[in-house]
Design a protein around this motif. Structure first.
Motif, short mmCIF file in Angstrom:
data_model
loop_
_atom_site.label_atom_id
_atom_site.label_comp_id
_atom_site.label_asym_id
_atom_site.label_seq_id
_atom_site.Cartn_x
_atom_site.Cartn_y
_atom_site.Cartn_z
N TYR A 1 10.64 59.21 21.23
CA TYR A 1 9.70 60.09 20.53
C TYR A 1 9.39 61.31 21.41
O TYR A 1 9.25 61.20 22.62
CB TYR A 1 8.42 59.33 20.20
N GLY A 2 9.28 62.46 20.75
CA GLY A 2 8.87 63.67 21.46
C GLY A 2 9.95 64.32 22.30
O GLY A 2 9.64 65.19 23.12
N LEU A 3 11.21 63.95 22.10
CA LEU A 3 12.29 64.56 22.87
C LEU A 3 12.62 65.93 22.29
O LEU A 3 12.84 66.06 21.07
CB LEU A 3 13.54 63.66 22.82
N GLU A 4 12.67 66.94 23.14
CA GLU A 4 12.98 68.29 22.66
C GLU A 4 14.38 68.34 22.06
O GLU A 4 15.31 67.72 22.56
CB GLU A 4 12.89 69.30 23.80
N GLU A 5 14.50 69.10 20.96
CA GLU A 5 15.77 69.17 20.25
C GLU A 5 16.89 69.72 21.12
O GLU A 5 18.03 69.26 21.07
CB GLU A 5 15.62 70.03 18.99
N THR A 6 16.58 70.71 21.95
CA THR A 6 17.61 71.30 22.81
C THR A 6 18.15 70.27 23.80
O THR A 6 19.34 70.26 24.11
CB THR A 6 17.05 72.51 23.57
N ILE A 7 17.27 69.39 24.29
CA ILE A 7 17.71 68.33 25.21
C ILE A 7 18.54 67.32 24.46
O ILE A 7 19.59 66.87 24.93
CB ILE A 7 16.49 67.67 25.88
N TYR A 8 18.08 66.94 23.26
CA TYR A 8 18.82 65.97 22.45
C TYR A 8 20.27 66.40 22.24
O TYR A 8 21.20 65.61 22.40
CB TYR A 8 18.13 65.78 21.09
N HIS A 9 20.48 67.66 21.90
CA HIS A 9 21.82 68.13 21.59
C HIS A 9 22.73 68.20 22.82
O HIS A 9 23.95 68.26 22.69
CB HIS A 9 21.77 69.50 20.91
N ARG A 10 22.14 68.18 24.01
CA ARG A 10 22.96 68.21 25.23
C ARG A 10 23.35 66.80 25.69
O ARG A 10 24.18 66.67 26.60
CB ARG A 10 22.20 68.92 26.36
N LEU A 11 22.77 65.78 25.10
CA LEU A 11 23.02 64.42 25.55
C LEU A 11 24.33 63.88 24.99
O LEU A 11 24.76 64.27 23.90
CB LEU A 11 21.86 63.52 25.12
N PRO A 12 24.98 62.97 25.73
CA PRO A 12 26.26 62.41 25.27
C PRO A 12 26.06 61.48 24.08
O PRO A 12 24.96 60.99 23.83
CB PRO A 12 26.76 61.65 26.50
N GLY A 13 27.14 61.26 23.37
CA GLY A 13 27.10 60.35 22.23
C GLY A 13 27.63 61.04 20.98
O GLY A 13 27.48 62.25 20.81
N LEU A 14 28.26 60.26 20.12
CA LEU A 14 28.79 60.78 18.87
C LEU A 14 27.66 60.82 17.83
O LEU A 14 26.98 59.82 17.60
CB LEU A 14 29.93 59.90 18.37
N SER A 15 27.47 61.98 17.21
CA SER A 15 26.44 62.16 16.20
C SER A 15 27.04 62.01 14.81
O SER A 15 28.26 61.94 14.65
CB SER A 15 25.80 63.54 16.34
N SER A 16 26.18 62.02 13.79
CA SER A 16 26.69 61.94 12.42
C SER A 16 27.50 63.19 12.07
O SER A 16 28.46 63.12 11.30
CB SER A 16 25.54 61.75 11.43
N THR A 17 27.11 64.34 12.64
CA THR A 17 27.90 65.56 12.41
C THR A 17 29.30 65.40 12.99
O THR A 17 30.30 65.75 12.36
CB THR A 17 27.21 66.78 13.03
N GLY A 18 29.38 64.86 14.21
CA GLY A 18 30.69 64.59 14.81
C GLY A 18 31.47 63.58 14.01
O GLY A 18 32.71 63.70 13.86
N ALA A 19 30.79 62.58 13.45
CA ALA A 19 31.46 61.58 12.63
C ALA A 19 32.08 62.22 11.40
O ALA A 19 33.22 61.91 11.02
CB ALA A 19 30.47 60.49 12.22
N LYS A 20 31.35 63.15 10.76
CA LYS A 20 31.89 63.83 9.59
C LYS A 20 33.09 64.68 9.97
O LYS A 20 34.07 64.77 9.21
CB LYS A 20 30.80 64.69 8.94
N LYS A 21 33.04 65.30 11.13
CA LYS A 21 34.17 66.12 11.59
C LYS A 21 35.40 65.26 11.81
O LYS A 21 36.52 65.63 11.41
CB LYS A 21 33.81 66.85 12.89
N ILE A 22 35.24 64.11 12.45
CA ILE A 22 36.41 63.30 12.79
C ILE A 22 37.01 62.65 11.55
O ILE A 22 38.19 62.30 11.52
CB ILE A 22 36.07 62.25 13.87
N LEU A 23 36.20 62.49 10.49
CA LEU A 23 36.76 61.97 9.24
C LEU A 23 37.65 63.01 8.57
O LEU A 23 38.57 62.65 7.83
CB LEU A 23 35.63 61.54 8.29
N LYS A 24 37.38 64.30 8.81
CA LYS A 24 38.31 65.34 8.34
C LYS A 24 39.62 65.20 9.09
O LYS A 24 40.70 65.11 8.50
CB LYS A 24 37.73 66.74 8.58
N SER A 25 39.52 65.20 10.41
CA SER A 25 40.65 64.92 11.29
C SER A 25 40.12 64.90 12.72
O SER A 25 39.14 65.59 13.02
CB SER A 25 41.76 65.97 11.17
#
Length: 296
Positions: free
Chosen positions: A9-33
């Motif tokens: 809770y309370g994690l800044e969005e800019t920090i979140y986006h720099r952290l490792p891990g596959l996100s749902s956006t990345g999942a949608k990308k990899i389903l394309k190819s």
């Protein structure tokens, strides 16, 4: 960098986006190819006006995140210091964001964690926020929930490190969407499968269950970006949820395979060969039957 796990809770969005891990956006990308994902991971997308509008609405509704900065246009109190002068208008004569001063204002706003928008867009943001909060179901959802909750876990089946960020976590899990089309059931259904929202559901549902052991109802709050700026609330059908869960699982498996092999291929044709075979999509079959089929 801190290695987060579970609900944060309370994690800044800019920090979140720099952290490792596959996100749902990345999942949608990899389903394309896998090649689409590889490009996305190495070449972050530039800010876009439609993204800025959605981000601004999110911030105001949820009460957290980047706030807006209105371009000085001569019609308000805003001033911007540029080349030693205080300007009350940085836009071109036609209102475009094309001058050096406007570009400098945009860069300065983003450097300070703000979302630069024109005055007309700021008015639309306020109208959309009012529309969301005037919807009793949407308002209750966000009032009961905690905003912008980050999630981190490792999938036990694939070993894939996963991350996600809930708009609202409470008795239900909520996601706020802005859209240029209709927020009706049929209108949003098209958006769900065009933009991969069913994959997002499957990703977050699995991630939240890994962390908490719970599966909660998932509600989409959808607000239109055009007049009359209506808001509607939707849940996915059982079939849509099942499809999303299976697609999210396939994304994790495909990602794990690519990481292990180091190969990130392009499109995979259904016949496995170098040349794809194009089937007739259902909408084209219906169109043919309704308008051209003389054998019926």
């Amino acid at each position: 960098m801190t290695d987060y796990d579970g609900l944060v809770y309370g994690l800044e969005e800019t920090i979140y986006h720099r952290l490792p891990g596959l996100s749902s956006t990345g999942a949608k990308k990899i389903l394309k190819s896998p090649a689409h994902y590889k490009h996305y991971a190495s070449q972050p997308e530039e800010p876009k006006a439609e993204f800025d509008l959605g981000s601004a609405v999110h911030s105001k509704v949820l009460g957290v995140g980047a706030q807006i900065a209105v371009y000085p246009d001569g019609n308000g109190p805003e001033l911007f210091e540029f080349e030693g002068k205080e300007l009350d208008n940085v836009l071109a004569s036609n209102g475009a964001i094309s001058t050096k001063a406007a570009k400098a204002f945009e860069a300065d706003a983003r450097d300070h964690g703000l979302i630069p928008v024109k005055r007309a867009t700021a008015r639309v943001v306020n109208i959309m926020v009012e529309s969301v909060l005037a919807n009793d179901t949407a308002r209750a959802l966000f009032e009961r929930g905690k905003p912008e909750v980050s999630m981190f876990a490792t999938d036990p089946d694939t070993g894939v490190r996963m991350r996600g960020r809930l708009d609202s976590e409470g008795p239900e899990l909520g996601d706020l969407k802005t859209m240029s089309g209709e927020a009706s059931e049929s209108g949003f259904a098209k958006q769900v499968f065009n933009l991969g929202y069913e994959v997002q559901y499957g990703w977050y549902d699995h991630l939240y269950e890994l962390i908490t052991g719970e599966r909660k109802p998932w509600l989409f709050v959808v607000v239109e970006a055009n007049a009359p700026y209506l808001t509607n609330v939707h849940v996915l059908s059982e079939d849509a949820r099942r499809i999303g869960i299976e697609k999210a699982k396939a994304a994790r498996e495909r990602y794990a395979e690519c990481v292990q092999s180091g190969v990130w291929p392009g499109y995979h044709n259904r016949n496995g060969g170098p040349i794809g075979i194009i089937d007739v999509p259902m909408y084209a079959i219906y169109d043919f039957q309704d308008n051209y089929d003389t054998t019926a």
